[in-house]
Every structure is written in structure tokens, then in C-alpha cells.
Design an enzyme around this catalytic site. Structure first.
Site, PDB file in Angstrom:
ATOM      1  N   LYS A   1       1.246  49.179  52.793  1.00 39.14           N
ATOM      2  CA  LYS A   1       2.227  47.974  52.775  1.00 39.14           C
ATOM      3  C   LYS A   1       1.586  46.690  52.836  1.00 39.14           C
ATOM      4  CE  LYS A   1       5.300  47.317  56.212  1.00 39.14           C
ATOM      5  NZ  LYS A   1       6.476  47.948  56.972  1.00 39.14           N
TER       6      LYS A   1
ATOM      7  N   GLU B   1       6.321  57.659  67.537  1.00 41.35           N
ATOM      8  CA  GLU B   1       5.889  56.320  67.309  1.00 41.35           C
ATOM      9  C   GLU B   1       6.864  55.618  67.509  1.00 41.35           C
ATOM     10  OE1 GLU B   1       2.703  54.404  64.609  1.00 41.35           O
ATOM     11  OE2 GLU B   1       4.077  55.407  63.571  1.00 41.35           O
TER      12      GLU B   1
ATOM     13  N   LYS C   1      -7.226  49.417  67.006  1.00 38.29           N
ATOM     14  CA  LYS C   1      -7.545  48.796  65.730  1.00 38.29           C
ATOM     15  C   LYS C   1      -8.399  47.529  66.093  1.00 38.29           C
ATOM     16  CE  LYS C   1      -3.497  49.873  63.006  1.00 38.29           C
ATOM     17  NZ  LYS C   1      -2.226  49.180  62.265  1.00 38.29           N
TER      18      LYS C   1
ATOM     19  N   GLY D   1       6.508  52.055  58.145  1.00 36.05           N
ATOM     20  CA  GLY D   1       5.964  53.145  57.568  1.00 36.05           C
ATOM     21  C   GLY D   1       6.556  54.632  57.732  1.00 36.05           C
ATOM     22  N   ARG D   2       7.043  54.937  58.951  1.00 35.42           N
ATOM     23  CA  ARG D   2       7.457  56.116  59.464  1.00 35.42           C
ATOM     24  C   ARG D   2       8.729  56.378  58.947  1.00 35.42           C
ATOM     25  NH1 ARG D   2       6.530  53.068  63.734  1.00 35.42           N
ATOM     26  NH2 ARG D   2       8.497  52.451  65.027  1.00 35.42           N
TER      27      ARG D   2
ATOM     28  N   GLU E   1      -8.328  52.646  56.295  1.00 34.56           N
ATOM     29  CA  GLU E   1      -8.835  53.922  55.904  1.00 34.56           C
ATOM     30  C   GLU E   1      -8.624  53.982  54.500  1.00 34.56           C
ATOM     31  OE1 GLU E   1      -7.033  53.197  58.827  1.00 34.56           O
ATOM     32  OE2 GLU E   1      -7.466  54.621  60.269  1.00 34.56           O
TER      33      GLU E   1
ATOM     34  N   HIS F   1       4.129  84.514  67.329  1.00 31.80           N
ATOM     35  CA  HIS F   1       2.890  85.066  67.487  1.00 31.80           C
ATOM     36  C   HIS F   1       1.757  83.923  68.153  1.00 31.80           C
ATOM     37  CE1 HIS F   1       3.616  88.884  65.314  1.00 31.80           C
ATOM     38  NE2 HIS F   1       4.381  88.205  65.135  1.00 31.80           N
TER      39      HIS F   1
END
Lengths: 523, 523
Positions: B204, B351, B497, B264-265, B210, B382
């Protein structure tokens, strides 16, 4: 020497721990950050300076280790005593990677020889595959291997394969089918060439329903492909126990054996993991992994708690769980190659110690295994770290880091600046969680005192990976001893199995079961 | 109408809930199992009979919903009020899939038109790619798409792609690069053909470290490949905000826009998810997904709590968290296609609501968002189900199930017997967790009263997937309103950050930071 198995809350050292001061300096003194460090074997260091413990806490945990006879119990396990009391079995996964205790002989067979011999068989077989001495039924060389297994036959081998596929050029591409959901097999089938694919059926009992159902799907798939000469029997091998219906049947090319002394979640270093890894990368890579695990196993025999990273890690976890009352724990590898490692640890830990009854079948009144979760950093930073930093519950963290990336040297591009960024993030997170930050705007404030530890090695290769695997296996074992659990059975998974079978065979006598059966369209 | 934002513990209905009887019949009467069912929209039903609530609890939760004005707050959000108070932003992800409130106009632009127009641009662009009107710089058609993004630009789109790749034949194979770990990009690079690959840069701000680091790696990779005519600028597109440095630069083929009103999420239904999904499956599949999400959004406007599945699900979660004190919650999809969906939910939930300060910046004294984890069943069975059945803490469960498999009709093999087995497992687990089992051997006994709910649909297609996505988004929103949080900022990720940047720029003045910097080999 007779061992004394007692509940955690019956020990004097635990009572003492409960009464100790819980305040710890959160300023991360240089002494703590650089010198609170223990050797885990296989080139791995365990840093615990950012934990919520003082030096006297560590001393007290050492006393707890002595009082609960953690080393004596580990030695008993290595010597082949029946430590898995519920199922009346030995616990011998350490023996797959070397001899540390006495010879363990069962029905005249030295079991170290048995495991080593199966590894030798795997080595010979995988060499024949790689050199084209064994080929597919239509004359094609095998270039793909698919592991069909679930739980311990899947999570560990899958996590290990993914961890190594960047650093060693795979000799065969590997895929995994685990879920009984038919969509799992369908996706893998859409990606492979049946003529050059070898399938590994992994089931100790040879009767795991998911694994048999997936075998049948693959055989149907092969038939429906209508490829002349394609013979399923020449595309399957089995990893199973000697007495299982899968062993040496006419429907497989070869069988490799495991036995009841190795539980599914501890089987990655047996032929359950060895067959897949040897086929994918070569037997020498698997041998390196075993060597690393063996180093960590030896290190776990160290008497002093500060020299025994697995034991120290275990006891710090007990302190968080039973003294400070934390219910969860996160594993955060700063390595994309370890992306599925947290899932393996989730099984290893939660299936071993998620129990409310001690090894004698008595209800206990303290907390045992926490919920384990995790994702690789830096991905997690952009996801659930919000809660880790500012949520209402404290989640103890374990970071895993490496000085060097795996891929750099192989592909001739300078990746070091990205690795530098990755590790800068890791360093920053450790400090941020520990020290926090004041701010008048509480929304931007960080309380700190969110504890973490760090497992650090130079580069993630097979030896380091074996060491990490064994570190966690031994940590979980030591915690189980502290809590007086049998960490090696899994009775909690039985009821679901029983009800599933009853339902599928139309024998479910429960009204609720039949209502849900209707809702879910099971006719 | 003025809304009344207050803390959970200031409400009368919460006090009443705290004082109510907590015992619930664990026998799963037929009434509860079959009739305690709510519609979530998009063909999804929410079954809550196996919860730990009585009918009076549900009534009381309805009163809490009224007192906390959950619907009024949802409407305010839809109408474009500044609900994200910390960042002073609107919260408009619902608007990406339809108009439910008033027109939202910002700087003269109707934002519904803006989002719809970006989707139309994506549609047109993806058709040009699919028909070969836009091709790679060396003349090859694009057959592969790689999403480069992290957090919300990665987890949601990735989970949605994996959920649909079996049921719709992909027009382009998709890969994802998220981690700054260079080994992440290296593995993807080893699998793709650069000449026929289109990269989507998703950020955005256009400054996510990253994502920029990975872009640089890919460009280096392209250069080092020495392919004549290969021009990076003709292999990248951007999804970013209009003002970002990535937008319409000379280094991309095209740009698609998002704005600050979508976090974002919550961005999977904006062009962040839409570009990838439209390229991979075609714009019609993405439109189906939007339609499903819109149906669920509408359903979340239902007044009566029993008719509003997202709200009911939210309030049951609040009851478990704040009345019964459970700290975690597991999401267990009985569908391999949803294998990464729990990771998306982990971000979405943790978040959004992992916060200890209310929307006004005051410290609150009750628990908020739980730790969310999960894996697909039957795999989880399992693995960590041992702890869920017999561990010392109760973990509320949410199952997701489907009547039909995705793959059956497409590939002409009868998968129904495996699907039957899958759903028999699911039915058995619901009953086993609720009812438990007595046994004199406590190691084989199950206490029961381990609560679960079930989201059920016929088959997992794009519409159902959109509905599921919106169900969870709305559930998390309602819980945030209950807890009086701002669910739409993420200040908790900032400190890490800041310290990372300080460290990389050599400005870290903290001794601890420099010690860890040494330990981690950051020079």
C-alpha cells in the site's frame, strides 16, 4: 538405581520456586544478553538472557531437575527401560542415531543393529533408484517421490524436507499426501508424472485408514490413466512394522521396517523420515542429520543445567507454565526453510504433554503442555506479533536464527543484504519484546517483559537441523518427566477413531452421532 | 444517532452474564444439535449446539449485542464514519464487494465507484494477459504469476488461491514471495521460467522493506540470467496506493490502486487479492467470491442474534474469553484446500484484537483477542488433538466442513468414499469433544464439555469462500466493538520496525541492540 517418579507439586524445589521473587530486571544487561548462553550440540547455541528468570531461578530449576531425576530418567530411557508405561513399550528414537546407553536387546535382536541395518537397506535402495538400477514399470527412471502418511509419518519428514530443499539440490522432487480429504491427493496427482513416481506408504501398523484410503485413490488413478504396462506394485514401497499387512506384500517393491519402540512423532530419524530424505537428497545427507541429532542427544546428558540447553529450555518452559501461568508458547524461526517446523513441534509437544493424568493414571492438579504455535519471521511480524507485543496475555517466545542464508553460495547471487535485514529484524524483536517502550499515548506504548529465548546456528544444514530436532525432542521429554507424564502414548486420539469407525460401520448408538451424520451428509 | 462506545465491563449485560449459571447439559440433545443453527449467508450454516451455552446465555448475549450497539457501529462503519480512530481513517473493505450503507465520498470521489473501477481495470488487464494481448519482454505468453507482498498482502490472497486451485483450473500458476529471508525468493525462482512470469508487487505504502528487498532480488536474478531482451519493467505490475513510489513508475507494466481506508488484513477483496485471483482463475471467479462476501455482509446486518451468524459467533467467543476465561481458540477446516486459511485468520484476529488499550487509548482490565491456531483435519487429529481432548486447558474449537469434495467431478474418479470418511471423522470429533467418555482407567477417559461450533456449506467454491472470509471479518469486527477496541490499527508492530531501521542505519543507541547485533552477525 531405583527412580523416584513423583508429581511436580510434590517436589520441594517446585514449592521453593513458587515462593521466589518473580521480578526480573528488564534492562537486558550485557552480561545477560551475551553470556547467558548454553550449548545445544551440533553447532547450536541457546541464548536465554531475555527470559524472565534471575540467576537464582536458574539455580532453583537445577534443583528441580535433580529432584525430578531428569538425567536418571533419560538414562533409563536410553537403556531401554519400559518408560512408555501405558503402552508397555520402550522409547528408543535416540537409538536410531547412535548408542548412548546400554545395549538394548529384544527377542534376541540388538535394536541398535536393527535400526542401523534398516538405514543401510534404505541407503542401498536409494542408490539403486538414483543410478537407475531400479526403474518404473514402464521403463522410466524415478525422479519424483511421494510420501503417503499422516501425523508423525508426515509432519516431521515434511518439515525436514522443506528445511533442506534449498541447500541440497534434490535428486528427486518430493510431495506429500496426508489428509483423507480426497482433494489432498487430487492436487498432488495433478502435478506428477505417474510413470516416474515412487510412492512411500508409511504406517507402522499398516492399517491407518487415511493412508490406506490414499493408497487406493492412487491405485485408482493409475488404472484410470490407461498407461500401457503401468503396474502399481512397482511404484510403491512401504515403511512399516515387520508384522504389518503392508510388509513384503506383493504390492510393493520393497519394505523398510520400524518397530513399536518408536512413536510416530519421534520417528523422523528412523526409516519413516530416512527413506524419504535419502531418496530426495541422498543417504549422506540423512546421515549428517543423524549425526547432528546424536550430538544434541549427547549434550542432553550434561549434568549442569547451564550446560544442557534442552534441559534448561524445558525447565524455563515449566517455570512459565506452572509458576507464571502462561498457557501458550510461540516458535518463531527466522528462516523460511523452517516454515513447517512449527507444525511438527506442535504435534511433538502437544501430543506428548497435552495430558491431565500422570504416568500412573492419576489426575493431576497442575497445568501441563501449553498450546504451541508459530510461523516463520518476518512473516509473523506482519501478522500476529501485534498480540504478542500488546495483547492481554503474555506468550513466551522462542526464536530460531541463522547467521547465513542457505541459498547464497549455490546460485551465485549476493543475498547477504537480505539476510542482514532478516537478522536485524530478529535482533530488534528480541529487544522490543524485552524492553518495551514508554509512550504517553498508551496505544503506542509497549510494556516489555515479554520473554524470549533464541536458538542460533551458523547455517541451516542437515547437521544443524538434526540437532534442532533432537533439542526439541529432548526438551519435551524433560518437561514430561517434570510433570510426571507418560509423554509417549496418545490415548486422547482414540475416542475420535472409535466413534468414526462406529459411524462408518453403522454401529453408532449415539443419537448425537446420527444427527451429525445426517447434517454432514454421511449416508 | 450518537453511538455509545463503552468498555465491556461497563455494560449491565456483561455483569449479568458473569452472574449466570455456567452449567450446560453436555448430552447434545437432538434439539440442540439440529436446530441450533444460524444462516451465515452464501450457503453457509453455523451450528452452535455443541457450545457451552444455554438458551438463556444466548438471550443474554443478544442483550449485550444491543447494549454495545454492534449493529449501529457496523452501520456507522459501512456509512464511512471514521471508525479507525487511532489512524483517523474510514474502514471500507465491505465497499469493495458492494454498497450496503450510504454513499461514501472522499475528496469528491465516490469510493464504491473507485473500488469497482479498479476491479474493472484488473478484469480488463487479466483478459489481455490470458488472451496474449500483453506478453513478456522476450515474446512469451505469461503462464505464471508471483505475488510479492507480506502480511495482509500475502496471507489472505495465498489462502484464497490455495482454497480454489483444485476446483478451478488455474489459467496461470501462482507463487508467493513474502519473507525477507532470501531463501524464500530463491526457492520460487528455482521453480519458474522468468520469461513467462508476471510479478505483482503489493504494498500500500510502496515502501514495505521486505517487498522492496524481494523486488530487488528478482531484478538481480533477471539480470544474472542473461536472457537477451529480458526487461524487468515488462514483468512487474503494482498494487499500491495512488501516491506511492511504486504507482505508474516506469518500472511496471500497470498499476492497480487501493487506498488507506482498507487495512492490509482486510484487503483480500480489494485489488490486493483481486489482481492475483483474477490472473490465476479469471475475473469471473473473483466476482463470485465478492458476491459471496457481500451476501455474508448483508446477513451480518440481521437484528436478531440467532439470525446473525457472524455476530453470534463473535459473542460466543466473548463469552468463552471473558466469562469462562479461555485463552486460545482453534480453527479446524475439514478440507485440505483450506490448509492456509487458519494462518490468514490468525492474522485477521490477532492483529485486530490483540490489544490492551481501548479505542480511546485507555488501559482495559479484561482479556481481549485470544491466540488463534489451527490445521486442517484429519491432519490435526493425528497431531495436537491429544491436547484438545485431554490437556489441562479448554480450547474452544471451530470446525469448518463441506458436504462434497472439490475435485470429484473434474477428474472423473469417485472420491466420495474418502469424503464420506472425512466427514465421519468430523462428526465423530464433534461428539467426542462434547460428550467425552467415562473409563476407570483415567488415561483413557475423556471429560467432554470441550465446546465446538461448525460452519458448514455444500462445497467450497468461490462464493462460499467469499462468504467464509466475510463471516470471519465481521466476527472479528463485532468482537472488537464488544471489547471497545480499535480493531483496525496495529501500533504493536511499530516498535520492531523502528528498532530494525535504527539498527540497519547504525543509529541504535541501545546497548542490548548492539549486543544482539553482534551475536547475529550484523555488520
Amino acid at each position: 538405581m531405583k527412580l523416584n517418579w513423583k508429581n511436580l507439586d510434590e517436589t520441594k524445589s517446585f514449592l521453593r520456586l513458587m515462593n521466589m521473587d518473580r521480578q526480573v530486571d528488564k534492562n537486558l544487561s550485557e552480561d545477560r544478553t551475551s553470556k547467558w548462553k548454553s550449548d545445544s550440540g551440533a553447532g547450536i547455541s541457546f541464548y536465554y538472557g531475555a527470559s524472565l528468570l534471575s540467576s537464582s531461578h536458574i539455580d532453583a530449576l537445577g534443583e528441580l531437575a535433580d529432584e525430578q531425576e531428569l538425567l536418571g530418567k533419560y538414562r533409563a530411557l536410553l537403556d531401554g527401560e519400559i518408560v512408555n508405561t501405558g503402552e508397555k513399550r520402550r522409547v528408543l528414537h535416540h537409538l536410531t542415531r547412535g548408542q548412548l546407553g546400554k545395549d538394548v536387546v529384544e527377542k534376541g535382536i540388538n535394536l541398535r543393529d536393527f535400526y542401523a541395518q534398516e538405514n543401510a537397506k534404505v541407503k542401498e535402495f536409494s542408490e539403486k533408484i538414483h543410478t537407475g538400477k531400479i526403474i518404473g514399470s514402464t521403463g522410466k527412471r524415478f525422479d519424483t517421490v511421494v510420501q503417503i502418511g499422516i501425523g508423525g509419518s508426515d509432519l516431521g519428514p515434511r518439515a525436514l524436507y522443506l528445511a533442506l530443499e534449498r541447500i541440497y539440490r534434490p535428486k528427486m522432487q518430493a510431495y506429500f499426501i496426508s489428509n483423507v480429504d480426497p482433494d489432498d491427493a487430487a492436487l498432488v496427482c495433478s502435478k506428477i508424472n505417474l510413470e516416474s513416481t515412487l510412492f512411500i506408504l508409511v504406517s507402522k501398523s499398516g492399517t491407518t485408514p487415511e493412508t490406506l484410503a490414499n493408497r487406493n485413490l492412487i491405485i485408482d488413478w493409475m488404472k484410470s490413466a490407461r498407461i500401457r504396462g503401468l503396474d502399481p506394485a512397482r511404484h510403491f514401497i512401504a515403511v512399516t512394522s515387520k508384522t504389518s499387512p503392508l510388509a513384503d506384500s506383493n504390492s510393493v517393491v520393497n519394505s523398510f521396517y520400524i518397530d513399536d519402540n518408536i512413536g510416530g512423532r519421534y520417528s523422523s530419524t528412523s526409516s519413516v523420515g530416512g527413506t524419504l530424505l535419502s531418496l530426495a537428497f541422498g543417504a549422506d545427507v540423512f546421515e549428517e542429520l543423524l549425526a547432528g541429532a546424536h550430538e544434541a542427544d549427547k549434550r542432553s546428558l550434561e549434568k549442569k543445567i547451564r550446560n544442557n540447553a534442552a534441559m534448561l529450555d524445558a525447565l524455563i518452559g515449566v517455570y512459565y507454565r506452572n509458576v507464571l501461568g502462561f498457557q501458550t508458547s510461540a516458535v518463531l524461526p527466522y528462516s523460511q526453510a523452517l516454515c513447517r517446523f512449527p507444525s511438527h513441534l506442535q504435534q511433538l509437544d502437544m501430543e506428548s504433554n497435552g495430558k491431565c493424568v500422570n504416568r500412573f493414571g492419576d489426575r493431576i492438579s497442575y497445568s501441563t503442555g501449553p498450546v504451541i504455535f508459530g510461523e516463520s519471521g518476518t512473516n509473523g511480524q506482519h501478522s500476529f506479533y501485534q498480540l504478542l507485543h500488546q495483547g492481554t496475555d503474555v506468550v513466551p517466545l522462542q526464536f530460531i536464527g541463522f547467521l547465513k542464508e542457505q541459498s547464497g553460495q549455490k546460485i551465485g547471487i549476493d543475498f547477504s543484504s537480505n539476510q542482514r535485514q532478516l537478522n536485524a529484524n530478529l535482533a530488534a524483536q528480541i529487544v522490543a519484546f524485552a524492553k518495551g517502550k514508554k509512550d504517553e499515548n498508551l496505544n503506542k506504548a509497549f510494556e516489555g517483559c515479554r520473554p524470549s529465548t533464541l536458538l542460533l546456528a551458523r547455517r541451516l544444514d542437515a547437521r544443524v537441523l538434526g540437532g534442532l530436532l533432537a533439542h526439541y525432542e529432548n526438551k519435551v521429554m524433560f518437561q514430561g518427566f517434570c510433570w510426571n507424564l507418560n509423554s509417549f502414548d496418545q490415548e486422547g486420539v482414540q475416542l475420535g477413531k472409535t466413534l468414526t469407525t462406529a459411524l462408518l460401520e453403522g454401529k453408532g448408538d449415539s443419537k448425537a452421532l446420527s444427527v451429525y451424520s445426517d447434517i454432514l451428509g454421511i449416508v
